[in-house]
Design an enzyme around this catalytic site. Structure first.
Site, PDB file in Angstrom:
ATOM      1  N   LEU A 180       4.306   2.880   6.411  1.00 61.09           N
ATOM      2  CA  LEU A 180       3.204   2.258   5.688  1.00 61.09           C
ATOM      3  C   LEU A 180       2.762   3.236   4.607  1.00 61.09           C
ATOM      4  CD1 LEU A 180       0.911   0.714   8.494  1.00 61.09           C
ATOM      5  CD2 LEU A 180       2.523  -0.485   7.014  1.00 61.09           C
ATOM      6  N   ASP A 181       2.493   2.727   3.410  1.00 58.31           N
ATOM      7  CA  ASP A 181       1.985   3.589   2.347  1.00 58.31           C
ATOM      8  C   ASP A 181       0.691   4.263   2.787  1.00 58.31           C
ATOM      9  OD1 ASP A 181       4.064   2.777   0.724  1.00 58.31           O
ATOM     10  OD2 ASP A 181       2.879   1.253  -0.313  1.00 58.31           O
ATOM     11  N   GLN A 182       0.370   5.382   2.163  1.00 62.61           N
ATOM     12  CA  GLN A 182      -0.820   6.144   2.519  1.00 62.61           C
ATOM     13  C   GLN A 182      -2.076   5.278   2.510  1.00 62.61           C
ATOM     14  OE1 GLN A 182      -1.476   9.580   0.047  1.00 62.61           O
ATOM     15  NE2 GLN A 182      -3.442  10.094   0.996  1.00 62.61           N
ATOM     16  N   GLU A 183      -2.227   4.399   1.519  1.00 54.42           N
ATOM     17  CA  GLU A 183      -3.446   3.613   1.394  1.00 54.42           C
ATOM     18  C   GLU A 183      -3.368   2.248   2.083  1.00 54.42           C
ATOM     19  OE1 GLU A 183      -6.067   4.943   0.442  1.00 54.42           O
ATOM     20  OE2 GLU A 183      -5.249   6.754  -0.447  1.00 54.42           O
ATOM     21  N   THR A 184      -2.246   1.922   2.683  1.00 56.96           N
ATOM     22  CA  THR A 184      -2.107   0.651   3.400  1.00 56.96           C
ATOM     23  C   THR A 184      -2.563   0.825   4.839  1.00 56.96           C
ATOM     24  OG1 THR A 184      -0.250  -0.019   2.012  1.00 56.96           O
ATOM     25  CG2 THR A 184      -0.495  -1.151   4.114  1.00 56.96           C
TER      26      THR A 184
END
Length: 338
Positions: A138-142
């Site tokens: 998962l992306d850092q901000e997701t």
């Protein structure tokens, strides 16, 4: 003395009487050849009715085949008391609800403060020894559901399900505009942007990429969309939604085309947050104000489904929409962003 995790076992049925042990391991227990080679190196790695044997021996109906993996630790990850939400845990799998801003695994320049640091500390406090193995990214901000395997067998098994498109990953996103049609599939190959290698773009020469979407709610300036990944490319949802004119609200990397107009009117690239919205047309103003209303892309991994590698039960995990996206949804419903 070698320490092992609890065994994973299989009882040979009548229909498989006479099969070779290595065939049972590969075709019934789904132990890869690579993992079989690793298990052979330990005393209790592969046993038949409690005895260590060659994998070339035939088995009989009623025999118990067992594999045991050595206990491991993530010695390269510094344990840190970082809180995180657990959705499910057993002796094979840990499923968490990742928060925004948290990197999953230590990387260059981010050796601490990651989810892995917190999970390793959590296991240490419990007196348990596991190596951190996230089965997807998962992306850092997701935000949202993330599964972590506790041993190489589980990691391999779920990875194979992902390759075979047998893992269902469903996301919720708040996007600018309204998808047209309101339900469909985006089939757009993705590869790196040659001008900005950290970005991805839809390009005919890219890797096959497919995302199914369905609009759940729509307002004057945005929509709530449910998305299901058919492939797993980097930034896939963000790239695909941008490609159909509905970029994710708050996304600073894949932004709405209106920012090109704002730049052409004198704002420095990257400094649009400082632009005076009062001088903008209402369409542009609403896009900028919505992007300022949330400090990240409005993307949430809502649901994850896969077959449990050991029990073979179909398991589904959900994480509720996070507070920042709920607040953004309320703004969209009201239609007032200043």
């Amino acid at each position: 003395m070698t320490s092992y995790y609890p065994p994973i076992t299989y009882i040979v049925p009548e229909a498989e009487d006479g099969w070779l042990l290595k065939t049972i391991l590969l075709r019934r227990m789904h132990v890869s050849r690579k993992l079989q080679s690793r298990l052979k190196l330990t005393e209790q790695g592969i046993t038949l009715n409690g005895r260590r044997v060659y994998t070339s021996v035939p088995v009989q109906a009623g025999d118990e085949v067992a594999i045991r993996m050595e206990q491991e630790t993530s010695d390269d990850i510094l344990p840190q008391p970082i809180p995180f939400e657990i959705l499910y845990e057993d002796e094979h799998i840990l499923v968490v609800n990742k928060e925004a801003g948290m990197i999953v695994h230590p990387t260059h320049g981010h050796y601490t403060g990651t989810l892995a640091n917190g999970v390793v500390d959590y296991w240490r406090q419990k007196g348990e020894a596991f190596r951190f193995r996230a089965v997807h990214r998962l992306d850092q901000e997701t935000t949202g559901v993330l599964a972590i395997a506790k041993n190489p067998y589980v990691h391999q098994h779920i990875s194979e399900q992902m390759i075979g498109n047998r893992v269902d990953k469903t996301y919720l996103a708040l996007v600018h505009g309204t998808p047209e049609p309101p339900e469909g599939e985006i089939d757009g190959p993705i590869d790196r942007d040659p001008e900005e290698p950290h970005r991805r773009i839809v390009t005919p020469d890219g890797y096959p990429s497919r995302t199914k979407y369905r609009m759940l709610e729509s307002w004057a300036d945005g929509s709530l969309v449910r998305l299901k990944l058919e492939t797993g490319r980097t930034h896939q949802i963000r790239v695909h939604m941008t490609s159909i004119g509905c970029p994710l609200i708050g996304d600073k990397l894949y932004r709405h085309d209106v920012y090109k107009d704002i730049e052409s009117q004198g704002s420095e690239p990257g400094n649009e947050a400082e632009a005076d919205v009062s001088l903008m047309p209402s369409f542009e103003r609403n896009i900028v104000l919505l992007d300022r209303a949330i400090p990240r892309q409005a993307l949430h991994a809502f649901e994850l489904s896969f077959e449990h590698p050991v029990t073979h039960e179909k398991m589904t995990f959900q994480a509720p929409m996070p507070e920042d996206m709920r607040e953004l949804r309320e703004l969209l419903q009201k239609g007032r962003y200043s």
